[in-house]
Design an enzyme around this catalytic site. Structure first.
Site, PDB file in Angstrom:
ATOM      1  N   TRP A 143       9.360   2.291  -5.032  1.00  0.00           N
ATOM      2  CA  TRP A 143       9.733   3.320  -4.050  1.00  0.00           C
ATOM      3  C   TRP A 143      10.335   2.700  -2.791  1.00  0.00           C
ATOM      4  CZ3 TRP A 143       6.134   5.057   0.279  1.00  0.00           C
ATOM      5  CH2 TRP A 143       5.249   4.021   0.652  1.00  0.00           C
ATOM      6  N   ASP A 144      10.206   1.389  -2.639  1.00  0.00           N
ATOM      7  CA  ASP A 144      10.718   0.695  -1.447  1.00  0.00           C
ATOM      8  C   ASP A 144      12.164   1.102  -1.169  1.00  0.00           C
ATOM      9  OD1 ASP A 144       8.617  -0.674  -2.819  1.00  0.00           O
ATOM     10  OD2 ASP A 144       8.913  -2.439  -1.568  1.00  0.00           O
ATOM     11  N   GLU A 161      -2.627   0.932  -1.194  1.00  0.00           N
ATOM     12  CA  GLU A 161      -3.100   0.342  -2.457  1.00  0.00           C
ATOM     13  C   GLU A 161      -4.494  -0.258  -2.350  1.00  0.00           C
ATOM     14  OE1 GLU A 161       0.241  -2.178  -3.498  1.00  0.00           O
ATOM     15  OE2 GLU A 161       1.136  -0.549  -4.648  1.00  0.00           O
ATOM     16  N   LYS A 165      -4.615  -0.454   3.239  1.00  0.00           N
ATOM     17  CA  LYS A 165      -3.778  -1.655   3.200  1.00  0.00           C
ATOM     18  C   LYS A 165      -2.507  -1.443   4.024  1.00  0.00           C
ATOM     19  CE  LYS A 165      -1.227  -4.350  -0.290  1.00  0.00           C
ATOM     20  NZ  LYS A 165      -0.582  -4.230  -1.597  1.00  0.00           N
ATOM     21  N   GLN A 166      -1.997  -0.208   3.995  1.00  0.00           N
ATOM     22  CA  GLN A 166      -0.671   0.036   4.578  1.00  0.00           C
ATOM     23  C   GLN A 166      -0.547   1.480   5.031  1.00  0.00           C
ATOM     24  OE1 GLN A 166       0.328  -0.580   0.306  1.00  0.00           O
ATOM     25  NE2 GLN A 166       2.295   0.290   0.918  1.00  0.00           N
TER      26      GLN A 166
HETATM   27  O1  IFM Z   1       5.984  -0.843  -3.320  1.00  0.00           O
HETATM   28  C1  IFM Z   1       5.224  -1.814  -2.691  1.00  0.00           C
HETATM   29  C2  IFM Z   1       3.824  -1.265  -2.479  1.00  0.00           C
HETATM   30  O2  IFM Z   1       3.842  -0.151  -1.629  1.00  0.00           O
HETATM   31  C3  IFM Z   1       2.945  -2.325  -1.869  1.00  0.00           C
HETATM   32  N1  IFM Z   1       2.907  -3.475  -2.731  1.00  0.00           N
HETATM   33  C4  IFM Z   1       4.219  -4.054  -2.939  1.00  0.00           C
HETATM   34  C5  IFM Z   1       5.190  -3.051  -3.528  1.00  0.00           C
HETATM   35  C6  IFM Z   1       6.573  -3.678  -3.669  1.00  0.00           C
HETATM   36  O3  IFM Z   1       7.075  -4.011  -2.424  1.00  0.00           O
END
Ligand code: IFM
Length: 777
Positions: A363-364, A493, A606-607
């Site tokens: 999805w990046d 994640e 995590k994010q």
């Molecule tokens: O898509 C990301 C995910 O959100 C976090 N781990 C790494 C992936 C790839 O950059």
């Protein structure tokens, strides 16, 4: 910043230079100096091809979309688990060019090196190296190399080598090698992965060396793809001999010169992705011949022109901080290089710069990278969306596998369009990818005003993705009859398989509305397109109504006491996280040191997750609400993902926390060039690279295109004297310049438009017209 890595290049606004050869920095340098055109990718390895120990260097040459697959081994298998892996395949290496001064091989690890410089010139797109080498036997020569991956001819990469003897008259030999004994390094790049391809899986059909040409044709053992690659040499100097050799998996040509020598090497890579399998070798040879006829100078002039035009459109100029300027340009340069432009492939989370994440598309691209291109090079956005459109049938099949009678479910990780994520909780469970892709289609149509694309492709994707949202959940009595979506993983994640992830539900809400709006728009504005779509996907008249009903009743978990939306239903049930209980060396590597269940039971993230949803749909939230969530989630977000800080930074700008915004931006701008995450060797972080652009344009300049209007509310970070960038919107182009004295917007092209600056509407009457606002925020 984790403090692990430090700047290793001098601050230069337009280039990245290695000033001494340091094997300790080799692995990350190979990524920094990687070159690409979105089709070919090559790591920044040295021409003489060192056999660096594993984990300190990796030769890598890739074609976007060209992969090998292997059976995924599961300890326990379930229906619908992806059965085969996909890995961007490491292809034969054609860069190797060995130099001999008499009998001594040029090797920077031996002898003495003087005046060393390796520079990525971001203004020309050419990587150069120059040095003086004194061999252990005392021979001295100047060695210079140049390399670029052509932005004009997607199958072509070019190298040039100059050798100038400085203290001897004897022979100089140049050996050019095609090495097909190559394999992937998946496990080394990601110790958590235990699937192949292991070993060499590219099978040669032809290896030849003749007529100044080295050539290879081969096929993958499992994925059924074919490649053809080769190189042609042009020489200048007093050539006295040449010889060819082919053995096993390599072939080579050696040229012997009396004194100074120059070799130009034209390299071609092609694959069955974009040429018929039967004609592939002929096609590759033809492209190679044409490139060689065009010549190095013509190709390099074309390269410079392409790169110049990129910067004319996409540069962000910063007055007041050259280090940030360098980081930001480095990010933009790599993004520009990595974007596929032919609709046959997507864009890997690491571009084509390494084997991290097996070259997969996530999805990046849709959530972080595409907004950058939509506002600079909308055609690049369109090709990357085309790739998703072209893989819609694979997504339809995947939806059936997951039990959805209708619609399409896009894969979390893929190259060929089919899901290949082997880890369900952090893979297929990330259903939000469906809404992310739909969001990108919808944003492109709105920002570019491209209603043709809506008719031709976007509406179909919006409807097919919406259908999955209409099927995946239910109106639940337990939540007052609201529509609930269970057992999904959101962007964060460090929690998996949760119920009612706020991000997922809100993005699904947007997807459902956008799909219903698209159908209504077609019905009203283009009866033929409406009928074509309804027939093609057998859309019943009730479906858009049902989507609207579901969207209106979408459940978003909210806590009355804290007055915050919860990341998911169970967020407050989890154990409060205490970072101090984790030894520092394990903190950034939780999955490598703790059981997933331990991690998922903690109240932390995590994010960016909830706040990212609020940023993408900022039209639904007032500033106070966004600020409350920024503060709340700021305390529990660990930013272990490179996708996180930039999001918090943009929001900090929007809510007036300018110092925090600037801190996050700094980190985002130099994250890769300074290797803050310590894993740059495995490849660039495209999402964060885009995030640094978004931080300036959406953050500092306050760009907002909600409701189809162009709105800005710029501020100037204290440390800067000014900044300037250009922007596409609705088929028009603008230049925005922000200084201490105020903000200046000039229309560069297109029809007149009303734009809003600091809440006030101004009229721009077309090319050349401008607005100057004193800084009134
Ligand atoms: O898509 C990301 C995910 O959100 C976090 N781990 C790494 C992936 C790839 O950059």
């Amino acid at each position: 910043m984790n403090g692990k890595k430090q700047p290793i290049y001098p601050v230069e606004p337009w280039s990245v230079t290695e000033t001494s050869f340091d094997t300790g920095c080799n692995y990350r340098n190979e990524t920094a100096f990687s070159l690409s055109n979105g089709y070919i990718g090559t790591r920044g390895t040295f021409e003489e091809g060192y056999d660096f120990p594993e984990n300190t260097g990796l030769e890598g040459n890739y074609i976007n979309g060209f992969y090998e697959s292997a059976e995924i081994r599961y300890g326990e298998w379930n229906f619908g688990f992806p059965e085969r892996s996909q890995s961007l395949l490491n292809l034969p290496n054609l860069k190797t060019t060995r130099i001999f001064l008499g009998g001594e091989a040029f090797d920077m690890r031996k002898g003495v090196i003087r005046d060393y410089r390796r520079t990525l010139d971001m203004r020309s797109g050419i990587l150069t190296r120059s040095l003086i080498w004194e061999s252990p036997g005392g021979k001295r020569a100047r060695v210079e190399t140049q390399r670029f991956v052509s932005l004009a001819v997607k199958h072509i990469m070019v190298q040039r080598v100059f050798v100038t003897p400085l203290n001897f008259d004897g022979e100089v030999r140049i050996l050019s090698v095609l090495d097909a004994d190559v394999e992937n390094h998946t496990r080394a790049a990601n110790p958590l992965v235990d699937y192949g391809p292991f070993g060499r899986t590219l099978v040669p059909d032809e290896i030849s060396a003749e007529n100044d040409t080295l050539f290879y044709a081969g096929h993958t053992a499992n994925s059924g793809m074919k490649t053809a690659c080769g190189c042609f040499h042009k020489l200048t100097g007093a050539k006295i001999a040449e010889s060819y050799e082919t053995d096993g998996l390599s072939c080579r040509v050696e040229y012997v010169f009396q004194g100074a020598a120059t070799m130009e090497k034209f390299i071609v890579y092609a694959s069955s992705l974009d040429s018929s399998e039967d004609g592939l070798s002929g096609f590759a040879r033809g492209v190679l011949e044409k490139a060689a006829n065009d010549g190095y100078d013509a190709l390099s002039e074309e390269q410079k022109a392409r790169v110049r035009s990129f910067w004319e459109t996409a540069d962000v100029e910063i007055d007041g901080d050259d280090a940030i300027q360098q980081g930001l340009r480095f990010n933009l340069f790599h993004l520009m290089q990595s974007a596929n432009r032919d609709g046959n492939a997507g864009m890997g989370a690491k571009g084509l710069s390494g084997e991290g994440y097996e070259g997969h598309y996530f999805w990046d691209t849709e959530i972080y990278v595409l907004p950058v291109f939509t506002h600079t090079f909308p055609d690049i956005t369109k090709s990357l969306l085309d790739y998703r459109f072209n893989t819609l049938d694979a997504a339809r099949l995947r939806a059936r596998e997951l039990g959805h009678g209708k619609g399409a479910l896009y894969p979390w990780r893929t190259i060929n369009g089919f899901e290949c994520s082997a880890y369900l909780p952090l893979g297929t469970a990330q259903y939000h990818i469906n809404a992310d892709i739909a969001y990108a289609f919808s944003q492109y149509v709105k920002v570019a005003g491209d209603t043709d694309y809506l008719k031709e492709k976007a509406a179909e994707v919006l409807c097919e993705t919406a259908r999955v949202w209409a099927d995946v959940g239910c109106f639940s009595e337990a939540r007052g009859g609201k529509y609930c979506i269970c057992s999904v993983t959101g962007p964060d994640e460090y929690t998996a398989l949760v119920d009612n992830n706020f991000y997922t539900n809100l993005m699904a809400y947007g997807n459902l509305w956008d799909a219903a709006d698209a159908v209504r728009w077609l019905e009203k504005n283009d009866g033929d397109a409406f009928r074509a779509l309804t027939e093609k996907i057998e859309l019943s008249p009730d479906e858009p109504k049902q989507w609207e009903k579901i969207a209106s009743e979408m459940y978003l978990p909210f806590d009355e006491k804290e007055q915050v939306y919860l990341q998911d239903d169970g967020f407050l049930l989890r154990k409060p996280w205490d970072d101090s209980l984790i030894p520092p060396e394990k903190r950034r590597l939780l999955y490598e040191n703790y059981h997933p269940l331990f991690i998922w039971r903690q109240r932390m993230a995590k994010q960016a997750d909830t706040v990212l949803a609020m940023l993408l749909h900022s039209e639904y939230f007032d500033r106070e609400t966004i600020e409350r969530h920024y503060d709340y989630y700021g305390k529990v977000t660990l930013h272990h993902s490179s996708l996180s800080k930039c999001v918090f930074g943009i929001i900090a700008s929007l809510i007036g926390k300018r110092e925090e915004a600037y801190r996050c931006f700094n980190e985002s701008a130099r994250m890769d060039i300074d290797d803050y995450h310590g894993n740059f060797y495995a490849g660039i972080h495209t999402a964060n690279m885009a995030g640094s652009w978004l931080s300036v344009v959406y953050g500092f300049a306050g760009l907002n295109t909600g409701g189809g209007k162009l709105k800005l509310s710029p501020f100037l970070p204290e440390a800067w004297r000014g900044y300037r960038f250009r922007l596409s919107f609705g088929g028009r182009r603008f230049e925005i310049s922000v200084k201490k004295s105020g903000c200046f917007v000039r229309q560069l092209s297109g029809e007149p438009l009303d734009i809003t600056i600091y809440g006030k509407i101004y009229r721009l009457d077309g090319e050349g017209d401008f607005i100057k606002c004193a800084n009134t925020e």
